[in-house]
Design a protein around this motif. Structure first.
Motif: not given
Length: 82
Positions: A13, A17, A32-34, A36, A39-41, A47
């Motif tokens: 990850a 990133a 970081l959420k936007t 990914f 794919d933020w899984t 996380k």
């Protein structure tokens, strides 16, 4: 203590990133959420660790492609691509 699988997930990850930040246009604001998106899984632990580590690396100048900004209304750290 991290299990080997968690460490592998974190390393993947973190590397992803860095690749995704490099691909952004300078001036782009992101979390970081936007970054990914769909794919933020990864696991919640990954996380959280990624968020803390990424912030520290940006703040300390290790990651030079991003600048930390303010947290958004959801208390999520925002960055700008340099």
């Amino acid at each position: 203590r991290l299990l080997l699988g968690e460490k592998d997930e974190f390393v993947r990850a973190y590397e992803e990133a860095l690749r995704r930040v490099e691909a952004l246009s300078p001036g782009t604001v992101f979390t970081l959420k936007t970054l990914f998106g769909a794919d933020w899984t990864m696991s919640r632990g990954t996380k959280l660790t990624l968020g803390k580590t990424f912030y520290e690396m940006v703040k300390d100048g290790v990651i030079r492609t991003a600048r930390p900004e303010e947290k958004n209304s959801s208390n999520i750290m925002q960055y700008t691509r340099i």
